[in-house]
Design an enzyme around this catalytic site. Sequence first.
Site, short mmCIF file in Angstrom:
data_model
loop_
_atom_site.label_atom_id
_atom_site.label_comp_id
_atom_site.label_asym_id
_atom_site.label_seq_id
_atom_site.Cartn_x
_atom_site.Cartn_y
_atom_site.Cartn_z
N ASP A 52 -2.73 -2.16 12.31
CA ASP A 52 -3.71 -2.26 11.23
C ASP A 52 -4.63 -3.42 11.58
OD1 ASP A 52 -5.06 -2.02 8.81
OD2 ASP A 52 -3.48 -2.98 7.62
N CYS A 78 -3.62 2.93 9.60
CA CYS A 78 -4.01 3.40 8.26
C CYS A 78 -5.52 3.62 8.16
CB CYS A 78 -3.55 2.40 7.22
SG CYS A 78 -4.23 0.76 7.48
N GLN A 129 -0.29 4.83 1.07
CA GLN A 129 -0.42 4.92 2.52
C GLN A 129 0.93 5.23 3.16
OE1 GLN A 129 -3.42 4.49 4.45
NE2 GLN A 129 -2.03 5.44 5.89
N HIS A 153 0.87 -1.19 0.00
CA HIS A 153 0.00 0.00 0.00
C HIS A 153 0.91 1.24 0.00
CE1 HIS A 153 -3.50 2.34 0.36
NE2 HIS A 153 -3.93 2.03 1.55
N1 CP Z 1 -6.22 3.50 4.57
C1 CP Z 1 -6.96 3.29 3.47
O1 CP Z 1 -6.45 2.98 2.39
O2 CP Z 1 -8.29 3.49 3.65
P1 CP Z 1 -9.46 3.11 2.61
O3 CP Z 1 -9.49 1.61 2.53
O4 CP Z 1 -10.70 3.69 3.20
O5 CP Z 1 -9.11 3.71 1.28
N1 NVA Z 2 -4.58 -4.14 5.46
C1 NVA Z 2 -5.85 -3.51 5.16
C2 NVA Z 2 -5.65 -2.07 4.81
C3 NVA Z 2 -6.89 -1.31 4.48
C4 NVA Z 2 -6.61 0.10 4.07
C5 NVA Z 2 -6.53 -4.27 4.03
O1 NVA Z 2 -5.85 -4.64 3.06
O2 NVA Z 2 -7.74 -4.49 4.12
#
Ligand code: CP
Ligand code: NVA
Length: 307
Positions: free
Chosen positions: A224, A264, A132, A129
């Site tokens: 997270d 996040c 992020q 990500h």
């Molecule tokens: N942190 C993040 O990416 O949030 P969303 O899943 O709401 O985009």
């Molecule tokens: N680790 C989480 C992050 C969400 C922004 C997911 O992948 O669902």
Amino acid sequence: MKDFLAISDYSPKQIQEMLDLAVELKAEWKSGGNKPILKNKVLAMIFQKPSLRTRVSFDMAMRHLGGDALYLSPAEIGLGKRESIADVARVMEGYVDAIMARVFEHEHVIELAKWAQIPVINGLSDYNHPCQAMADALTIQEKFGNLKGLNIAFIGDGNNVAVSLMHICTKLGANFTIASPVGYELPENPVKLAFEFAKESGSIIKLLNNPHEAVKNAQVIYTDTWTSMGQEEEEKIRQKVFPPYQVNSKLVSEADPNVIVMHCLPAHRGQEITDEVADGFHSALFPQAHNRLHAQKAILVRLLAKG
Ligand code: CP
Ligand code: NVA
């Protein structure tokens, strides 16, 4: 660099330049608004999974910079299902100026970038990500000046968010520690990469299972969700394994007194983080979420405003 798919693709200098640009764009926006440097540019946003922050912050980033964004929901496109990824890429490049994609399989965003002649941004995959991580680094930098020499402790699942955080830390010289339950550690390949980056930057990496050991002297505690999107069938077992990894007041009290707590989001309050911590003195959760806007403006400008 045409695309923004992983922190590991960028040099420390390029990352720092994007963070510096984010700082400038944030200051400019706060003092009345950004210049329309992305006028007439359109970003298509493909989502295979739900989103609040990624969707709204990319949309608003484009608007603030004079451009526009197009939202394509999980029900549309059918990336790789209704149509091949190669065909989607080659159709889209005739309509829009860049694509942001949130996908299940990381390979799919790579495939999209391979076929599209326009920039592709990874808005989260099962592997990482990176957007992020840029917002996270911006938030840490705002609090502590820069990342060099800071102790950053990730508590919980060795997931996509942890991979990008580890990579930005080791690119920029922060020490990265993770404490995960046995069987939920970071995958081997991104860890190998991180050790390579650490050779250059001097970062110390610790891969632990004990959250109490991990937070000792930490200036940042990060957590997270225990169950990421796409892992829903594992939720029951994860709920049993992860409770010792909850970020609560007791754990926070074991860190540096100036520690900030990051997540996040979305948060599962009462699971990986307590209300007391999420809403408490050390919490950086909302400035961190807001910084998605500014960090992503820098990414968009870097990819789209050339020439
Ligand atoms: N942190 C993040 O990416 O949030 P969303 O899943 O709401 O985009
Ligand atoms: N680790 C989480 C992050 C969400 C922004 C997911 O992948 O669902």
